[in-house]
Design an enzyme around this catalytic site. Structure first.
Site, PDB file in Angstrom:
ATOM      1  N   SER A 170       7.596  -4.243  -1.938  1.00  0.00           N
ATOM      2  CA  SER A 170       7.818  -2.810  -2.112  1.00  0.00           C
ATOM      3  C   SER A 170       8.213  -2.154  -0.800  1.00  0.00           C
ATOM      4  O   SER A 170       7.906  -2.678   0.278  1.00  0.00           O
ATOM      5  CB  SER A 170       6.526  -2.165  -2.609  1.00  0.00           C
ATOM      6  N   GLU A 196      14.303  -3.292 -11.442  1.00  0.00           N
ATOM      7  CA  GLU A 196      13.156  -2.451 -11.845  1.00  0.00           C
ATOM      8  C   GLU A 196      12.752  -1.464 -10.747  1.00  0.00           C
ATOM      9  O   GLU A 196      11.626  -1.538 -10.243  1.00  0.00           O
ATOM     10  CB  GLU A 196      11.952  -3.350 -12.159  1.00  0.00           C
ATOM     11  N   PRO A 197      13.613  -0.548 -10.346  1.00  0.00           N
ATOM     12  CA  PRO A 197      13.207   0.398  -9.304  1.00  0.00           C
ATOM     13  C   PRO A 197      12.225   1.439  -9.833  1.00  0.00           C
ATOM     14  O   PRO A 197      12.394   1.939 -10.946  1.00  0.00           O
ATOM     15  CB  PRO A 197      14.524   1.073  -8.903  1.00  0.00           C
ATOM     16  N   GLY A 198      11.219   1.749  -9.068  1.00  0.00           N
ATOM     17  CA  GLY A 198      10.274   2.814  -9.416  1.00  0.00           C
ATOM     18  C   GLY A 198      10.318   3.880  -8.337  1.00  0.00           C
ATOM     19  O   GLY A 198      10.898   4.963  -8.505  1.00  0.00           O
ATOM     20  N   CYS A 200     -15.685  13.454   0.630  1.00  0.00           N
ATOM     21  CA  CYS A 200     -16.772  13.026   1.520  1.00  0.00           C
ATOM     22  C   CYS A 200     -16.486  11.645   2.097  1.00  0.00           C
ATOM     23  O   CYS A 200     -17.217  10.686   1.838  1.00  0.00           O
ATOM     24  CB  CYS A 200     -18.084  13.025   0.751  1.00  0.00           C
ATOM     25  N   GLU A 201     -15.379  11.536   2.798  1.00  0.00           N
ATOM     26  CA  GLU A 201     -14.965  10.287   3.446  1.00  0.00           C
ATOM     27  C   GLU A 201     -14.235  10.679   4.707  1.00  0.00           C
ATOM     28  O   GLU A 201     -13.311  11.504   4.653  1.00  0.00           O
ATOM     29  CB  GLU A 201     -13.928   9.528   2.588  1.00  0.00           C
ATOM     30  N   GLY A 247      11.437  -2.391  -5.658  1.00  0.00           N
ATOM     31  CA  GLY A 247      10.982  -2.487  -4.267  1.00  0.00           C
ATOM     32  C   GLY A 247      11.825  -1.747  -3.250  1.00  0.00           C
ATOM     33  O   GLY A 247      11.539  -1.812  -2.049  1.00  0.00           O
TER      34      GLY A 247
HETATM   35  C1  LIG Z   1       7.053  -6.334 -11.236  1.00  0.00           C
HETATM   36  C2  LIG Z   1       7.358  -5.057 -10.573  1.00  0.00           C
HETATM   37  N1  LIG Z   1       8.542  -4.460 -10.817  1.00  0.00           N
HETATM   38  C3  LIG Z   1       8.865  -3.277 -10.254  1.00  0.00           C
HETATM   39  C4  LIG Z   1       8.000  -2.643  -9.381  1.00  0.00           C
HETATM   40  C5  LIG Z   1       8.411  -1.330  -8.791  1.00  0.00           C
HETATM   41  O1  LIG Z   1       8.450  -1.372  -7.424  1.00  0.00           O
HETATM   42  P1  LIG Z   1       9.012  -0.115  -6.606  1.00  0.00           P
HETATM   43  O2  LIG Z   1       8.330   1.096  -7.141  1.00  0.00           O
HETATM   44  O3  LIG Z   1       8.644  -0.403  -5.197  1.00  0.00           O
HETATM   45  O4  LIG Z   1      10.486  -0.075  -6.835  1.00  0.00           O
HETATM   46  C6  LIG Z   1       6.767  -3.238  -9.081  1.00  0.00           C
HETATM   47  C7  LIG Z   1       5.833  -2.582  -8.153  1.00  0.00           C
HETATM   48  O5  LIG Z   1       4.794  -3.018  -7.797  1.00  0.00           O
HETATM   49  C8  LIG Z   1       6.437  -4.468  -9.695  1.00  0.00           C
HETATM   50  O6  LIG Z   1       5.266  -5.074  -9.459  1.00  0.00           O
END
Ligand SMILES: Cc1ncc(COP(=O)(O)O)c(C=O)c1O
Length: 512
Positions: free
Chosen positions: A274, A354-356, A439-440, A312
């Protein structure tokens, strides 16, 4: 010190990467949604809606998301990868990684912009179903899927289950086979499956490392000798001891999947890490998986028409982060898939990603109300070359949220940036640590930032880049309600997830 009287000089307590800003009122464009700006009065606004209005209407802390920015970033990924891969495999399927941030409105936007949705639990599948997404747009991940999550995925007709282990492969095969035999409607049912492999490539920000073995919980190892004793014995019987010593858990899974009538093996998957800025790690993983895919096609006669290269892609949390535009990443990856497929003499598989974070991260900032200020005198290690000072002041400025709405600084030592949002200020820069109300002592929101010396109680602060893995990781620590998420578009704002009330907090307390 009087407001505005501080010297315009870097603090000796500032980390090396943090430069003294030229103008504290300026916004660094790469960290913000495209429609966030400072209005002529000096206040921050998003999509034409001012932060004081948002705070008044929805309260603080508050996640503020630009819907147009989300949609634009989602489209940018889809268009860039489709264009780069057009001649390779006719385009790319982009699965938005719902784990980064998911609610039904976002799931709907994802589908409207031509993307698909990657889920990793029954709960995330439920959100997708609530949004009315067709099952074929969904994928299901997870290293420990329950039988009921697998059942639910099959009920919804998900486009693919990304299988993480041999144990899971056998369970998916058995559940699909049982359905086919028990229910005439499901007689033709074959579970669509991808195998998640660990290619021995780890990438993190500017570095990537390649190792033979992966010491982690996810995926099937591609390293030689990692197949089970039973499979090695089988291979030894057919092809000899040397061949048996070379077989991997990944190959064993391909063989097992090929042997199940209830499984349709779509292809292979990997995710290497990531917050990655360089493309070498993705390129190496792509070429390793293609080489393996070609070997499996010829060894087992399986088509393996698809390859997912995971997510990632990094974003800017601070001015020194240097994300690359999707076009650049896509072109670099397409070049590797094109050339490696040609070298191997194979038809390139259909690629998916799979971008998040890279879609949602910069769409959102967290709005906090500032409270208590505390200046602490800190001893310096020794007089520096440029100064004979032996102490310096670190300012702690507390806000009305903290580690319960952003766990990333505590979990990952993540750095963030912050600006004074409710007004502009000409006061001198003061090195400030923005901390939460929990409280940390480790409850840090922004470890090191320059804020105007006069920022304090009552001011609104905005922390950009909190769209990914903040609300998703939020908690009720100290019985704080989790903040809601507001989407702003065309000059108006609406809850897409409302904030928790005290009533919500007490609703599961069963009483005395
Ligand atoms: C299998 C898989 N795909 C996609 C992602 C999305 O990663 P990012 O948000 O860094 O693009 C993750 C994040 O942990 C993941 O484990």
């Amino acid at each position: 010190m009087q407001p505005g009287s501080g010297a315009r000089a870097a603090s000796p307590l500032a980390p090396a990467w943090l430069a003294l800003p030229r103008d504290l009122n300026e916004l660094e464009p790469k960290m913000w949604a495209h429609d966030v700006e400072r209005t002529p009065s000096g206040e921050l606004a998003v999509g034409g809606v001012s932060v004081e209005h948002l705070a008044h209407e929805f309260g603080t802390p508050l996640f503020v998301m630009s819907e147009d920015d989300f949609r634009a970033r989602a489209r940018a990924f889809k268009e860039a990868f489709d264009a780069a891969f057009a001649d390779v495999c006719g385009g790319v399927d982009v699965y938005y990684a719902g784990k980064s941030f998911l609610c039904s409105a976002v799931a709907a936007w994802v589908a409207e912009e031509g993307l698909r949705l990657d889920t990793c639990s029954g709960g995330e599948l439920a959100v997708a179903a609530k949004a009315g997404l067709p099952g074929e747009l969904l994928s299901l991940h997870g290293n420990n899927k329950s039988d009921s999550e697998i059942e639910r995925a099959l009920d919804l007709g998900v486009g693919r289950i990304v299988v993480d282990s041999l144990d899971e492969l056998e369970r998916v095969a058995a559940i699909a086979a049982a359905r086919a035999s028990q229910d005439p409607q499901h007689r033709e049912l074959r579970a669509k499956v991808m195998l998640r492999l660990t290619p021995g490539v780890h990438a993190h920000t500017h570095e990537f490392i390649a190792t033979a073995h992966e010491d982690q919980k996810f995926g099937l190892s591609m390293a030689p000798g990692t197949a089970s004793a039973e499979f090695r014995a089988e291979v030894a019987g057919e092809s000899g001891e040397a061949a048996a010593g070379a077989v991997s858990a990944a190959e064993e899974a391909v063989a097992a999947a090929a042997g199940h009538d209830s499984i349709e093996l779509l292809g292979l998957h990997c995710h290497i890490g990531s917050q990655i800025f360089e493309s070498e790690g993705f390129e190496l993983a792509a070429s390793k998986l293609l080489t393996f895919l070609a070997a499996m096609r010829s060894a087992y006669g399986v088509a393996l028409p698809e390859l997912d290269l995971g997510g990632g892609y990094g974003i800017a949390y601070t001015p020194v982060d240097t994300p690359r535009p999707p076009q650049q990443i896509a072109q670099a990856m397409a070049a590797v898939v094109r050339s490696t497929s040609a070298e191997l003499g194979i038809t390139p598989p259909r690629i998916s990603i799979e971008p998040g974070r890279a879609i949602v991260g910069s769409t959102t900032f967290t709005l906090y109300r500032a409270g208590v200020t505390k200046d602490v005198v800190v001893d310096l290690p020794g007089p520096g070359e440029e100064s004979s000072e032996t102490t310096a002041v670190r300012r702690y400025l507390s806000v009305d949220g903290g580690m319960s709405d952003n766990a990333r600084p505590v979990l990952y030592d993540a750095d963030y940036s912050v600006v004074l949002a409710s007004r502009a200020s000409d006061a001198a820069p003061q090195l400030t640590r923005v901390v939460g109300k929990h409280c940390e002592s480790g409850d840090i929101v922004v470890r090191d930032a320059y804020l105007p010396d006069d920022a304090g109680r009552g001011d609104l602060l905005a922390v950009p880049g909190t769209g990914a893995y903040c609300w998703a990781l939020s908690s009720n620590y100290n019985y704080l309600g989790r903040p809601g998420v507001v989407a702003v578009r065309h000059g108006s704002a609406r809850w897409i997830v409302r904030g928790e009330t005290e009533q919500d907090l007490l609703s599961r307390d069963m009483g005395v």
